[in-house]
Design a protein around this motif. Sequence first.
Motif, PDB file in Angstrom:
ATOM      1  N   TYR A 100     -47.105  18.000 -87.476  1.00 34.62           N
ATOM      2  CA  TYR A 100     -47.039  18.485 -88.851  1.00 34.62           C
ATOM      3  C   TYR A 100     -48.283  19.310 -89.113  1.00 34.62           C
ATOM      4  O   TYR A 100     -49.402  18.852 -88.855  1.00 34.62           O
ATOM      5  CB  TYR A 100     -46.950  17.324 -89.843  1.00 34.62           C
ATOM      6  CG  TYR A 100     -47.172  17.783 -91.270  1.00 34.62           C
ATOM      7  CD1 TYR A 100     -46.265  18.659 -91.865  1.00 34.62           C
ATOM      8  CD2 TYR A 100     -48.295  17.397 -91.989  1.00 34.62           C
ATOM      9  CE1 TYR A 100     -46.488  19.124 -93.152  1.00 34.62           C
ATOM     10  CE2 TYR A 100     -48.519  17.850 -93.270  1.00 34.62           C
ATOM     11  CZ  TYR A 100     -47.611  18.714 -93.848  1.00 34.62           C
ATOM     12  OH  TYR A 100     -47.829  19.195 -95.111  1.00 34.62           O
ATOM     13  N   GLU A 101     -48.118  20.519 -89.594  1.00 33.20           N
ATOM     14  CA  GLU A 101     -49.243  21.403 -89.865  1.00 33.20           C
ATOM     15  C   GLU A 101     -49.303  21.656 -91.369  1.00 33.20           C
ATOM     16  O   GLU A 101     -48.484  22.403 -91.920  1.00 33.20           O
ATOM     17  CB  GLU A 101     -49.055  22.707 -89.094  1.00 33.20           C
ATOM     18  CG  GLU A 101     -50.326  23.504 -88.990  1.00 33.20           C
ATOM     19  CD  GLU A 101     -50.186  24.652 -87.984  1.00 33.20           C
ATOM     20  OE1 GLU A 101     -50.927  25.634 -88.135  1.00 33.20           O
ATOM     21  OE2 GLU A 101     -49.331  24.565 -87.082  1.00 33.20           O
ATOM     22  N   ALA A 102     -50.278  21.049 -92.010  1.00 32.03           N
ATOM     23  CA  ALA A 102     -50.324  21.071 -93.474  1.00 32.03           C
ATOM     24  C   ALA A 102     -50.459  22.487 -94.030  1.00 32.03           C
ATOM     25  O   ALA A 102     -49.777  22.870 -94.977  1.00 32.03           O
ATOM     26  CB  ALA A 102     -51.479  20.201 -93.971  1.00 32.03           C
ATOM     27  N   GLU A 103     -51.353  23.296 -93.425  1.00 30.43           N
ATOM     28  CA  GLU A 103     -51.608  24.630 -93.977  1.00 30.43           C
ATOM     29  C   GLU A 103     -50.360  25.492 -94.039  1.00 30.43           C
ATOM     30  O   GLU A 103     -50.189  26.293 -94.957  1.00 30.43           O
ATOM     31  CB  GLU A 103     -52.662  25.348 -93.119  1.00 30.43           C
ATOM     32  CG  GLU A 103     -54.075  24.924 -93.438  1.00 30.43           C
ATOM     33  CD  GLU A 103     -55.076  26.004 -93.035  1.00 30.43           C
ATOM     34  OE1 GLU A 103     -54.729  26.841 -92.173  1.00 30.43           O
ATOM     35  OE2 GLU A 103     -56.183  25.996 -93.581  1.00 30.43           O
ATOM     36  N   LEU A 104     -49.523  25.338 -93.029  1.00 30.85           N
ATOM     37  CA  LEU A 104     -48.291  26.139 -92.997  1.00 30.85           C
ATOM     38  C   LEU A 104     -47.093  25.399 -93.594  1.00 30.85           C
ATOM     39  O   LEU A 104     -45.996  25.948 -93.621  1.00 30.85           O
ATOM     40  CB  LEU A 104     -47.966  26.547 -91.555  1.00 30.85           C
ATOM     41  CG  LEU A 104     -48.898  27.598 -90.938  1.00 30.85           C
ATOM     42  CD1 LEU A 104     -48.590  27.792 -89.455  1.00 30.85           C
ATOM     43  CD2 LEU A 104     -48.765  28.929 -91.692  1.00 30.85           C
TER      44      LEU A 104
END
Lengths: 406, 406
Positions: free
Chosen positions: A101-105
């Motif tokens: 999981y990539e929060a920024e994107l």
Amino acid sequence: MSAYHPLTESEAIERARAVPGVFAPGANLTVREIGDGNLNLVFHIQESGQGKGLILKQALPYAKVVGESWPLTLDRARIESEALMIQGELAPGLAPKVYEYEAELALTIMEDLSDHVIMRRGLIEGNAYPLFAGHIGEFLARTLFFTSDFGMNQQQKKLQTGRFINPELCKITEDLIFDDPYTVSANNNYDPAIENEAAALRSDRELHLEVARLRYGFLTKGQAMLHGDLHTGSIFVTPTSTKVIDPEFAYYGPMGFDIGAVLANLLLNAAAQGGRMDDPSALGDFRAYLLDTVKQVWVEFETRFRALWAEHCVDRLLRESGYLDAFLAELLQDTFGYAGAKMVRRIVGLAHVADIDGIPDEARRNRARRVALGIGADLIKRHRTAGSIGQMLAVANLHFASKEGN
Amino acid sequence: MSAYHPLTESEAIERARAVPGVFAPGANLTVREIGDGNLNLVFHIQESGQGKGLILKQALPYAKVVGESWPLTLDRARIESEALMIQGELAPGLAPKVYEYEAELALTIMEDLSDHVIMRRGLIEGNAYPLFAGHIGEFLARTLFFTSDFGMNQQQKKLQTGRFINPELCKITEDLIFDDPYTVSANNNYDPAIENEAAALRSDRELHLEVARLRYGFLTKGQAMLHGDLHTGSIFVTPTSTKVIDPEFAYYGPMGFDIGAVLANLLLNAAAQGGRMDDPSALGDFRAYLLDTVKQVWVEFETRFRALWAEHCVDRLLRESGYLDAFLAELLQDTFGYAGAKMVRRIVGLAHVADIDGIPDEARRNRARRVALGIGADLIKRHRTAGSIGQMLAVANLHFASKEGN
């Protein structure tokens, strides 16, 4: 969130390539954007000829269904990825594996389920899924029990409730399910042929009071971490596998909302089959299968929930007082009500279901809508007197018989 | 929290001196630590001869009542100060003014209310407060309405729910009110003379099931931001003023819990007066006042709540559907149940009330306990059939008559 931008297809490929241990180095990857939802981009990345793939799901900062004018925060991507991980842990094999999981994107990278089909599509095509009731009963029982005050530390549950505060997506539900269908609203969307039935929804005071009870329950009953949007378009199936996807509406709410969503969508398909199947015998068989599945979903859920309670209930007083029976009696009533509300909104509200909208013949399509509306409104009105799942089948059969003349 | 330490009296004076606009420069300040609660230091700072003062309330990282072995996070000081400010804004004049909150020290600096008396003390002394029912009805109606899905933006309410997740103080309530009195627990504390009555609480299955419903409601019904501990020891009064203090148990829960707490403590005092007053006529008068206050608190609450709903209800469907009547009917039932649970815990549980424990004569003290237990258990058992506040008075009178022989 300054790094946020909607991924291009080539960016999606490169991001997928960076996930360790999935694709061979230098693999030839293809991409297809397959999002048919309203809120996200969904990239399907495949390695040519290898049968290997990944799904990249990225939240959009607005709802596509109403254009860019309906802004949504990207925090729902965090909620969805956390919910997927919790559900995958509590109900092993019944939710897609999350790789990253990539929060920024606002990006979740997860298991490719392209060997499965969306259950709604499968049911429209007349396919039966005999293992589904057991699977979804297991998913519901385990995810609801172990996120509730019955199955997890009650102080941790409060903290977890705080991580699943989901105002924007709840707002969509509150508007589209628990308000618009019962008033004049620009969000409503129905065929003029059913204007009489739609108008009846707007003027039925008895119905409004029961919907108000359900709405207030949705607003205040923090029983368990719900999926929050558990229709047959959020379920992937094969004859032997069931995977629940897309929990971006996850929040702490009334358990009956999730169970009711499953049952409502089975009943919507049962209503639709009256407009699709010409052979009364085939229709009868498939409806019997669907209604039996409605019943079995509840039975499988209840059986497992009782077993989990017997083995794992963390609450001394609730465990020893006989509260389980009282709880399940109320839960069945909630389930009736929420199932009904889910059916009504799919006929007159903003978002419809292909089961019914895809019926080719116009008269039969609108008849199916009337059947579905009749069942839905009836389940809402009767919900506080529901005493057995069999009554739900009886309500459905009543409307099949009275509106289809068979 | 590294700067945290319990303040000394001289530190408290210097901190108070730094609050702008209260004391004259170089004023001669005196301090007294007056905390009679279990969880906090409370410093009363006064300027000699000026009638000016401040209260400094500092959370302790453990509960004094069980020694240092029951650790508590200091976040409850933030919750308390935020709750005080919300309550003060929603119910002007009915909560102490907050001057400053210092997170590192878990310290709230607030209005000095030393011209008021603790209501429990005032009632024990036989004083009547004719304006109290209107004041507390106003406090309850406005704080509960405007923090609920009826009176505030429903998405903001969800976010506010997240700021009042209060696991540790809720745990105290869950244990001491909704568990211990109904089982063998080291936390229980009662006179051996009422062993029979205490044992009956532990074996009464019908009672346990009703307590289970109330417990589950406390765990899951996120209706409004509650005070959470609204007994007469949390209320300062004068003949003309009412101030609600100490909302450190604040969290989103069932509205009936706060209303029930007020009514329970009035009924506990009414039970106690049977052990205090020798003159039947004086006893009858004071009880009539107390029971009338029980009724008036509900009536004043309901009247105001209905008026707020009529003018400010934010929810179209709830407003137009007639849901208010259904809601208030259920709220009255919850109020009966929570009032009963609050009474029972004060007799057999960890924390008692001075109204009863301070009755000098042992036999009369234990008779008052039996009266209070009888009323409490009865309110719990009858709560789901409650239809009017008058029934609560009838239950009380029934137990006064049957247990006191008058």
